[in-house]
Write a protein that holds these residues in place. Structure first.
Motif, PDB file in Angstrom:
ATOM      1  N   PRO A  21      -1.590 -11.503  14.581  1.00 44.58           N
ATOM      2  CA  PRO A  21      -2.040 -10.257  15.206  1.00 44.58           C
ATOM      3  C   PRO A  21      -2.723  -9.324  14.215  1.00 44.58           C
ATOM      4  O   PRO A  21      -2.547  -9.449  13.005  1.00 44.58           O
ATOM      5  CB  PRO A  21      -0.751  -9.626  15.743  1.00 44.58           C
ATOM      6  CG  PRO A  21       0.360 -10.359  15.099  1.00 44.58           C
ATOM      7  CD  PRO A  21      -0.145 -11.683  14.690  1.00 44.58           C
ATOM      8  N   SER A  22      -3.481  -8.394  14.741  1.00 49.40           N
ATOM      9  CA  SER A  22      -4.188  -7.424  13.910  1.00 49.40           C
ATOM     10  C   SER A  22      -3.188  -6.573  13.130  1.00 49.40           C
ATOM     11  O   SER A  22      -2.156  -6.189  13.648  1.00 49.40           O
ATOM     12  CB  SER A  22      -5.048  -6.565  14.829  1.00 49.40           C
ATOM     13  OG  SER A  22      -5.392  -5.390  14.186  1.00 49.40           O
ATOM     14  N   GLY A  23      -3.495  -6.350  11.864  1.00 53.96           N
ATOM     15  CA  GLY A  23      -2.606  -5.557  11.020  1.00 53.96           C
ATOM     16  C   GLY A  23      -1.515  -6.374  10.368  1.00 53.96           C
ATOM     17  O   GLY A  23      -0.657  -5.835   9.670  1.00 53.96           O
ATOM     18  N   SER A  24      -1.537  -7.705  10.566  1.00 49.75           N
ATOM     19  CA  SER A  24      -0.450  -8.515  10.019  1.00 49.75           C
ATOM     20  C   SER A  24      -0.662  -8.835   8.544  1.00 49.75           C
ATOM     21  O   SER A  24       0.222  -9.396   7.906  1.00 49.75           O
ATOM     22  CB  SER A  24      -0.304  -9.800  10.832  1.00 49.75           C
ATOM     23  OG  SER A  24      -1.530 -10.500  10.835  1.00 49.75           O
ATOM     24  N   GLY A  25      -1.834  -8.504   7.994  1.00 47.63           N
ATOM     25  CA  GLY A  25      -2.031  -8.705   6.557  1.00 47.63           C
ATOM     26  C   GLY A  25      -2.945  -9.861   6.211  1.00 47.63           C
ATOM     27  O   GLY A  25      -3.061 -10.233   5.044  1.00 47.63           O
ATOM     28  N   LYS A  26      -3.661 -10.420   7.201  1.00 48.89           N
ATOM     29  CA  LYS A  26      -4.523 -11.580   6.945  1.00 48.89           C
ATOM     30  C   LYS A  26      -5.648 -11.230   5.973  1.00 48.89           C
ATOM     31  O   LYS A  26      -5.880 -11.943   4.991  1.00 48.89           O
ATOM     32  CB  LYS A  26      -5.128 -12.102   8.264  1.00 48.89           C
ATOM     33  CG  LYS A  26      -4.123 -12.356   9.362  1.00 48.89           C
ATOM     34  CD  LYS A  26      -4.773 -12.808  10.647  1.00 48.89           C
ATOM     35  CE  LYS A  26      -5.711 -11.798  11.269  1.00 48.89           C
ATOM     36  NZ  LYS A  26      -5.062 -10.591  11.810  1.00 48.89           N
ATOM     37  N   SER A  27      -6.352 -10.127   6.267  1.00 47.62           N
ATOM     38  CA  SER A  27      -7.449  -9.736   5.377  1.00 47.62           C
ATOM     39  C   SER A  27      -6.918  -9.469   3.981  1.00 47.62           C
ATOM     40  O   SER A  27      -7.493  -9.913   2.982  1.00 47.62           O
ATOM     41  CB  SER A  27      -8.131  -8.470   5.882  1.00 47.62           C
ATOM     42  OG  SER A  27      -8.683  -8.694   7.149  1.00 47.62           O
ATOM     43  N   THR A  28      -5.846  -8.720   3.917  1.00 45.41           N
ATOM     44  CA  THR A  28      -5.277  -8.394   2.615  1.00 45.41           C
ATOM     45  C   THR A  28      -4.968  -9.674   1.853  1.00 45.41           C
ATOM     46  O   THR A  28      -5.273  -9.794   0.663  1.00 45.41           O
ATOM     47  CB  THR A  28      -4.007  -7.556   2.806  1.00 45.41           C
ATOM     48  OG1 THR A  28      -4.304  -6.465   3.670  1.00 45.41           O
ATOM     49  CG2 THR A  28      -3.513  -7.016   1.477  1.00 45.41           C
ATOM     50  N   HIS A  39       4.275   1.025   1.871  1.00 44.56           N
ATOM     51  CA  HIS A  39       4.171   0.089   2.978  1.00 44.56           C
ATOM     52  C   HIS A  39       3.914  -1.321   2.452  1.00 44.56           C
ATOM     53  O   HIS A  39       2.895  -1.568   1.801  1.00 44.56           O
ATOM     54  CB  HIS A  39       3.009   0.577   3.863  1.00 44.56           C
ATOM     55  CG  HIS A  39       2.680  -0.323   5.000  1.00 44.56           C
ATOM     56  ND1 HIS A  39       3.632  -0.886   5.793  1.00 44.56           N
ATOM     57  CD2 HIS A  39       1.479  -0.739   5.484  1.00 44.56           C
ATOM     58  CE1 HIS A  39       3.039  -1.622   6.723  1.00 44.56           C
ATOM     59  NE2 HIS A  39       1.732  -1.547   6.551  1.00 44.56           N
ATOM     60  N   VAL A  52       2.662  -4.841   2.660  1.00 47.28           N
ATOM     61  CA  VAL A  52       1.687  -5.503   3.519  1.00 47.28           C
ATOM     62  C   VAL A  52       1.763  -7.024   3.368  1.00 47.28           C
ATOM     63  O   VAL A  52       1.474  -7.761   4.307  1.00 47.28           O
ATOM     64  CB  VAL A  52       0.262  -5.029   3.173  1.00 47.28           C
ATOM     65  CG1 VAL A  52      -0.718  -5.531   4.195  1.00 47.28           C
ATOM     66  CG2 VAL A  52       0.205  -3.518   3.112  1.00 47.28           C
ATOM     67  N   PHE A  77       0.885  -1.167   0.000  1.00 46.17           N
ATOM     68  CA  PHE A  77       0.000   0.000   0.000  1.00 46.17           C
ATOM     69  C   PHE A  77       0.915   1.206   0.000  1.00 46.17           C
ATOM     70  O   PHE A  77       1.475   1.563   1.030  1.00 46.17           O
ATOM     71  CB  PHE A  77      -0.895   0.032   1.244  1.00 46.17           C
ATOM     72  CG  PHE A  77      -2.096  -0.874   1.152  1.00 46.17           C
ATOM     73  CD1 PHE A  77      -3.051  -0.684   0.164  1.00 46.17           C
ATOM     74  CD2 PHE A  77      -2.268  -1.909   2.055  1.00 46.17           C
ATOM     75  CE1 PHE A  77      -4.158  -1.516   0.092  1.00 46.17           C
ATOM     76  CE2 PHE A  77      -3.378  -2.742   1.977  1.00 46.17           C
ATOM     77  CZ  PHE A  77      -4.316  -2.545   0.986  1.00 46.17           C
TER      78      PHE A  77
END
Ligand SMILES: Nc1ncnc2c1ncn2[C@@H]1O[C@H](COP(=O)(O)OP(=O)(O)O)[C@@H](O)[C@H]1O
Ligand SMILES: [Mg+2]
Lengths: 242, 229, 228
Positions: A35-42, A14, A16, A11
């Motif tokens: 953890p949150s923000g680690s890129g799972k959703s992406t 950054h 991801v 992004f």
């Protein structure tokens, strides 16, 4: 069924996703945690091209997802996607939500679509809510409708992005139950979730992500009893405290 | 177009003044300011009556607002032409008629804006104030209205711009405001209606656009200073 | 107080019919122009977006009466002599009034629809696209129905204003309700009865619009709230 090779995504400046390698055979269930923000959703959103990638390659069902000739819309009809926030269409009844893909996207007959929608709603235990609007349902019910909606086009692959994270605790079970049944019937699934019980019961492998990288892949037993990566150890103890 | 502006700008700006009555844009602005100055307190009263716990009061004002909002401003102007002299007991000028009609019309619209603002304040605010022992009126005055009025400030400024535009209807009853003056110019020039009315549109645009932009800017300033305080 | 003679009542009803015709024609025009504006505004092309914004700002900041005068006295100047003559012989004031009213209302309606669109979260479009809906399908089945629903109360308000604003066209001699009321009043000096009757007709129209509007709103309302 799904093959990701050296997938990278930025992004802006950054990064991801960093060299993600992951393959699933038909019928396999993989749980992704981290953890949150680690890129799972992406990560799972790149599989149906809700996000684009800048490096690497993704195949679904033998086809290159990012090939120039690939039609995004027919690709997506083969990949069911379930969101954390359900994203049901509030102006359509439960039945219309489930029929939407069949009638309006695949242009199937009303009759056939209705039959399939009914049987799916029966399967997720919501036949009696068929004419209700999403706003009148509990979170757990909405998510079950969302799963039925995703299944309607009979996709060979299902992706779940934290499907139970927005739910009150007492509703988590009913959604996991539907997902477990699906897994046992042989659906190929990628689930981002922190439900460790679910992972233990149905996952073939657990993927631990951190900072855009896959840090560890293991079968659930190994992962839960003796995680190798220090961050995975810390993460597991955090999840258990919660 | 520029020629028309060069030749007739005094007429568009102030009408016949100083050799005759004041008119043009100056009169337009005077009517609008008077309209707002009188309709504001009236609308506040109507809004308070509208949300008051006194059933009949709120019913009557609700019907009043409904009726006023259901008829054209032009019709209201004709009514004012007929009714106001009867109320006052002597004949009145078109100017007074226009101001009276605008006040009543705008008051009905503004009252709805204010009422919506009052009803949008969470009931916890009232409960908190009342549970400390303050009266209904005190709660209104010190707790509800200050928040509600600030919240609806943008809608109220929109209403002011509307009022300026509505003064143009004075043309129909020969009030010597901007549109009427422009029509006089048109009758003098005779051959260039496109240009004359084009100039008229541009003048309104400049006034209303710059006004609404600066009011919006002002509103933002107020909000920001509140947020920082 | 006694009512007006049949002849005058008849004249006034004629005015009401003209008012309604003008309202319907200009509403259809306004809605079509507004949808076009919204679509153009949604493109990436910055010049087009700027033009739409300019159109909207122009119409929001210039009085309706001035639009009407401009269209009636000014615009025909641009037409060739023969067309102009023909136009003035064929009820020019009516068609030019409808154009002025419609174009003006379009600016407001476009803004209402746009804020309806803004009220729909991006995730709705994403969910449709994730199922394989293409851009048009996503817009048509998921976004636009919801956006229109959001815009319904504002659109009803606009319809009401447009209905009332038709009265402004009396200034160019359109024989609508206000115009006829004024004529009759000049003839009879029965101010109260005349304006009373005209006002009653406007109120009947306005309440009808409010009533139909409320029905549409109730029909379109999404039951169970909108927390989906
Ligand atoms: N649309 C976006 N634009 C910029 N950064 C984003 C965007 N979406 C996600 N990110 C960033 O990408 C990283 C991974 O996000 P995400 O995949 O949502 O993580 P997870 O699902 O594991 O919590 C985060 O640092 C997030 O801030
Ligand atoms: Mg996430």
């Amino acid at each position: 069924m799904i093959k990701m090779e050296k997938v990278s995504k930025w992004f802006g400046q950054h990064q991801v996703l960093n060299d993600i390698d992951l393959s699933l055979n038909k019928g396999e269930v993989v749980v992704i945690c981290g953890p949150s923000g680690s890129g799972k959703s992406t990560l799972i959103r790149t599989i149906n091209r809700l996000e684009s990638i800048q490096g690497g390659r993704i195949e679904v069902d033998g086809e290159d997802v990012y090939a120039g000739h690939m039609n995004v819309n027919s690709l997506r009809q083969k990949i069911g996607f379930v969101f954390q926030q359900f994203n049901l269409f509030p102006h359509m009844t439960v039945l219309d939500n489930v029929m939407f893909g069949l009638v309006n996207i695949q242009k199937r007959s009303k009759k056939e679509s209705m039959e399939r929608a009914r049987s799916l709603l029966d399967r997720v235990g919501l036949l009696e809510k068929i004419n209700a609007y999403p706003g009148a349902l509990s979170g757990g019910q909405q998510q079950r409708v969302a799963i039925a909606r995703a299944l309607a086009q009979q996709p060979p692959v299902m992706l779940f992005d934290e499907p139970t994270s927005a739910l009150d605790p007492e509703m988590v079970g009913e959604v996991l139950q539907v997902m477990k049944e699906l897994a046992k019937e042989g659906m190929t699934m990628v689930c981002v979730t922190h439900e460790m019980g679910f992972a233990r019961e149905v996952a073939d492998r657990v993927v631990f992500m951190d900072a855009g990288q896959i840090q560890e892949i293991a079968d659930p037993e190994t992962f839960f009893t003796s995680p190798q990566h220090p961050r995975a150890q810390r993460f597991l103890s955090d999840v258990h405290i919660r | 177009m520029l020629e028309i502006v060069r030749e007739y700008w005094p007429m568009l700006l102030v009408g016949q003044y100083p050799n005759g009555p004041l008119g043009g844009l100056a009169l337009t602005l005077i009517v609008a300011v008077l309209g707002l100055a009188f309709s504001l307190p009236l609308s506040l009263l109507i809004a308070l009556a509208r949300v008051s716990p006194v059933k009949w009061l709120s019913f009557v004002t609700a019907q009043f607002v409904r009726v006023i909002r259901g008829i054209p401003l032009l019709m209201l102007i004709f009514w004012a032409y007929f009714v106001v002299p009867k109320l006052i007991g002597s004949s009145v000028s078109g100017f007074t008629t226009l101001v009276c009609a605008l006040v009543v019309y705008q008051a009905a619209y503004l009252a709805e804006v204010i009422r919506a603002g009052i009803e949008a304040i969470p009931s916890g605010q009232i409960e908190a104030s009342r549970s400390m022992g303050s009266s209904y009126m005190l709660t209104m005055r010190k707790v509800i209205l200050p928040q509600a009025l600030l919240n609806v400030l943008p809608s109220m400024t929109n209403q002011f711009v509307s009022t300026i535009k509505e003064t143009s209807l004075g043309y129909v009853i020969s009030v010597n405001e901007l549109t009427f003056s422009a029509n006089q110019v048109n009758n003098l020039v005779l051959t260039q209606p496109l240009q004359v009315f084009g100039v008229l549109a541009v003048v309104y645009f400049i006034v209303c656009f710059s006004l609404s932009r600066s009011l919006r800017w002002l509103d933002m300033r107020i909000r920001r200073s509140r947020a920082m305080a | 107080m006694y009512l007006l003679e049949a002849q005058y009542l008849y004249q006034m009803l004629g005015g009401m019919v003209t008012t309604i015709q003008l309202f319907i024609v200009s509403w259809v025009l306004a809605f079509s122009v507004a949808l076009t504006l919204v679509v153009i505004r949604a493109t990436e092309w910055s010049v087009a977006r700027w033009l739409v914004d300019a159109y909207v700002e122009y119409h929001r900041n210039v009085p309706l009466l001035v639009h009407v005068l401009f269209w009636y006295f000014g615009m025909p100047e641009l037409l060739p002599e023969s067309v102009r003559g023909w136009l003035y012989q064929h009820n020019a004031e009516m068609s030019l009034a409808a154009i002025a009213l419609g174009l003006g209302a379009a600016a407001y309606i476009a803004e209402d629809i746009r804020s309806g669109l803004r009220a729909i979260p991006d995730t709705q479009f994403e969910a449709a696209r994730a199922m394989g809906a293409n851009y048009l399908q996503g817009m048509r089945y998921v976004i636009i129905p919801q956006a229109l629903r959001h815009a319904v109360p504002a659109l009803i308000g606009r319809a009401l204003l447009l209905f009332k604003n038709t009265s402004v066209t009396m200034a160019i001699g359109v024989a609508e309700l206000t115009y006829q009321a004024r004529e009759i009043e000049n003839d009879t000096y029965r101010t109260f009865a005349t304006y009373g009757a005209a006002t009653a007709m406007y109120l009947a129209g306005a309440f009808l619009i409010m009533f139909i509007g409320a029905r549409i709103h109730a029909y379109y309302a999404i039951s169970g709230g909108r927390n989906a």
